[in-house]
Enzyme design. Structure first.
Site, PDB file in Angstrom:
ATOM      1  N   TYR A 128      -4.879  12.871 -14.491  1.00  0.00           N
ATOM      2  CA  TYR A 128      -5.895  11.811 -14.319  1.00  0.00           C
ATOM      3  C   TYR A 128      -7.301  12.375 -14.141  1.00  0.00           C
ATOM      4  CZ  TYR A 128      -1.544   9.636 -12.602  1.00  0.00           C
ATOM      5  OH  TYR A 128      -0.268   9.205 -12.444  1.00  0.00           O
TER       6      TYR A 128
ATOM      7  N   PRO B 164       0.815  -1.213   0.000  1.00  0.00           N
ATOM      8  CA  PRO B 164       0.000   0.000   0.000  1.00  0.00           C
ATOM      9  C   PRO B 164       0.849   1.264   0.000  1.00  0.00           C
ATOM     10  CG  PRO B 164       0.148  -0.877   2.219  1.00  0.00           C
ATOM     11  CD  PRO B 164       0.886  -1.847   1.331  1.00  0.00           C
ATOM     12  N   GLY B 165       0.365   2.259  -0.691  1.00  0.00           N
ATOM     13  CA  GLY B 165       1.028   3.560  -0.663  1.00  0.00           C
ATOM     14  C   GLY B 165      -0.003   4.624  -0.363  1.00  0.00           C
ATOM     15  N   ARG B 166      -0.907   4.829  -1.330  1.00  0.00           N
ATOM     16  CA  ARG B 166      -1.908   5.886  -1.234  1.00  0.00           C
ATOM     17  C   ARG B 166      -2.721   5.812   0.055  1.00  0.00           C
ATOM     18  NH1 ARG B 166      -4.151   8.083  -5.972  1.00  0.00           N
ATOM     19  NH2 ARG B 166      -3.618   6.145  -7.030  1.00  0.00           N
TER      20      ARG B 166
ATOM     21  N   CYS C 175       2.518  27.908 -17.586  1.00  0.00           N
ATOM     22  CA  CYS C 175       2.019  28.307 -18.910  1.00  0.00           C
ATOM     23  C   CYS C 175       1.384  27.159 -19.679  1.00  0.00           C
ATOM     24  CB  CYS C 175       3.168  28.908 -19.706  1.00  0.00           C
ATOM     25  SG  CYS C 175       3.733  30.420 -18.950  1.00  0.00           S
ATOM     26  N   GLU C 176       0.347  26.603 -19.175  1.00  0.00           N
ATOM     27  CA  GLU C 176      -0.429  25.585 -19.886  1.00  0.00           C
ATOM     28  C   GLU C 176      -1.879  25.711 -19.446  1.00  0.00           C
ATOM     29  OE1 GLU C 176       0.673  21.592 -20.408  1.00  0.00           O
ATOM     30  OE2 GLU C 176       2.831  21.980 -20.314  1.00  0.00           O
TER      31      GLU C 176
ATOM     32  N   TYR D 221       1.458  10.685  -4.323  1.00  0.00           N
ATOM     33  CA  TYR D 221       1.711  11.037  -5.727  1.00  0.00           C
ATOM     34  C   TYR D 221       1.599  12.543  -5.960  1.00  0.00           C
ATOM     35  CZ  TYR D 221       0.879   6.019  -5.975  1.00  0.00           C
ATOM     36  OH  TYR D 221       0.911   4.659  -5.751  1.00  0.00           O
TER      37      TYR D 221
ATOM     38  N   ARG E  15      -1.807  15.507 -10.550  1.00  0.00           N
ATOM     39  CA  ARG E  15      -2.916  14.551 -10.632  1.00  0.00           C
ATOM     40  C   ARG E  15      -4.182  15.115 -11.303  1.00  0.00           C
ATOM     41  NH1 ARG E  15      -5.270  12.200  -7.184  1.00  0.00           N
ATOM     42  NH2 ARG E  15      -5.155  10.121  -8.049  1.00  0.00           N
TER      43      ARG E  15
END
Ligand code: LLP
Length: 426
Positions: free
Chosen positions: A316, A274-276, A354-355, A383, A312
């Site tokens: 995503y 596990p991470g999140r 700048c996007e 993340y 993120r």
């Protein structure tokens, strides 16, 4: 459960008012709660207690040494995915016999280093990788313990970019041909297949994929054993979801209910990665509003955290709760951040990069924001910093760990000099 709460209309991490942290360390700033980190690790260890789990913290999620060390002190091993992560896990004090090495593209140098350190397991994803491990193990006079990472070909369960158990992704060995593959490995004296690995994807917010995975896994383990492999380890990877929108995540016990009986039936030792689940809700990103503006029928809140700090949302389409750190009266954070509340204003929360893809949130209802106000982006511990970059010449943010009434800088803010340091003199 986390330790971020509003008291008298001011967001606190444990006992510490977030504005105090923003003042002292500047913005954008990642703030982590030590108590939440430890609590979440413990929640997994407790939920799976019946099968004595080896919980390997997935260090890719947030590799800060202080956080990794907390995990190690809490009894966790590490899931690493590169030589750099192996280096980091060892630096954090993780003993190699609790390290599992994943990744579809391990290089010879990485394999050699992992063998030198005697890591617990390689999660093997291809025939080529297996040959490379065998060859290197042979040259070192060693036998490598491996788990076969299988792609169990399950229905889609999360964002396409992070779903690792559907047909056609690069991950794992094909479940239809894995037995042929395993048959050939039997002859190799430098490889011992001791496990099955099945990371399904991330984040997963229902137990159903795990239920399906366990059914397929049990069948496979049985067949592998009939071939002559002594399978003693079943690694179910990570993937347990967290609260991003509201309280949508399941407790660790819900996943355990589905996973533990199958593990018991298999007689294997379980490994989890596990991470999140551990670090996601334990961290937030604090930023400061620079300007607001109306343009093209939209209201923009331009603040100093950008896609280079938290990629993120744009990568995503992920949703992070955002709310002022010290909202004006009557603006308590809502139960549901996705609906309009009285007095709020629909806005896009954007950064200085700048996007047009540089945003933390789109069409979000927030109290009217003014220049200089602080915003908190929640559930940013996983993340977030791990995927941060220097894009647009932006030094990466500082990280602070809060414990009760204390706070410690665990990564200083990068400087302009840091930006050019690895470039050679011209
Ligand atoms: N084990 C393996 C083999 C993995 O590939 C991953 C995540 C994990 C464990 C940990 O999964 P977790 O428990 O954190 O869900 N950057 C994306 C997520 C990428 C996941 C990569 N692999 C995001 O921000 O959503």
């Amino acid at each position: 459960m986390d330790h971020f709460t509003y008291r008298n209309r001011v967001l606190h991490c444990d006992e510490v008012p977030v504005p105090v942290l923003a003042e002292k360390y500047g913005t954008p700033l990642y703030v982590y709660s030590r108590k939440t980190l430890v609590h979440h690790l413990k929640a997994i260890q407790t939920a799976f207690k019946a099968v004595d789990p080896l919980v390997c913290y997935s260090i890719k999620t947030n590799g800060n040494l202080h956080i990794a060390r907390l995990m190690v002190e809490g009894g966790a091993g590490c899931d690493v995915t590169s030589g750099g992560e192996l280096f980091r896990a060892l630096k954090a004090g993780c003993s190699a016999d609790k390290i599992v090495f994943a990744g579809a593209g391990k290089t010879d140098a990485e394999i050699r280093t992992a063998l030198e350190h005697n890591v617990f397991l390689f999660n093997v994803e291809s025939e080529g990788e297996l040959s490379a491990i065998a060859e290197i193990a042979k040259s070192m006079g060693r036998v490598a313990n491996v788990a076969l990472r299988v792609n169990p070909d399950l229905p889609p369960k999360t964002h396409a970019k992070t779903d690792t158990s559907v047909k056609g992704v690069k991950f794992g060995l094909d479940i239809d041909t894995v037995l042929e593959f395993a048959q050939n490995v039997l002859k190799n004296p430098h490889i011992k297949v001791v496990g099955l690995h099945m990371h399904l994807g991330s984040p997963i917010i229902t137990v159903e994929p795990y239920r399906q995975g366990m059914v397929k896994g049990l069948v496979l383990i049985d067949k592998l054993r009939r071939q002559g492999h002594q399978i003693t380890v079943w690694n179910m990877g990570g993937g347990f979801g967290i609260h991003y929108k509201k309280n949508e995540a399941l407790p660790a016990s819900a996943f355990a209910e589905v996973i533990v009986p199958a593990i018991q039936e298999s007689g294997c030792r379980i490994v989890l990665e596990p991470g999140r689940f551990i670090v996601g809700n334990a961290g937030l990103l604090v930023s400061r509003v620079i300007y607001t503006k109306d343009s093209g029928g939209k209201h923009f809140v331009i603040q100093d955290a950008a896609m280079n700090d938290l990629i993120r949302p744009t990568l995503y389409d992920s949703f992070h709760r955002i709310w002022p750190v010290a909202p004006a009266q009557n603006f308590a954070p809502p139960e549901d951040f996705q609906i309009e509340n009285p007095g709020t204003k629909k806005c896009d929360v954007v950064g200085p990069v700048c996007e047009s893809g540089d945003f933390l949130a789109k069409d979000r209802y927030l109290p009217p924001m003014t220049r200089g106000e602080l915003l908190a982006t929640f559930s940013a511990g996983a993340y977030g910093m791990a995927m941060a970059s220097n894009y647009n010449g932006r030094p990466r943010a500082a990280e602070v760990l809060v414990d009760g009434g204390e706070h410690h800088l665990i990564r200083r803010r990068e400087t302009f000099d840091d930006l050019i340091r690895p470039e050679l003199e011209c």
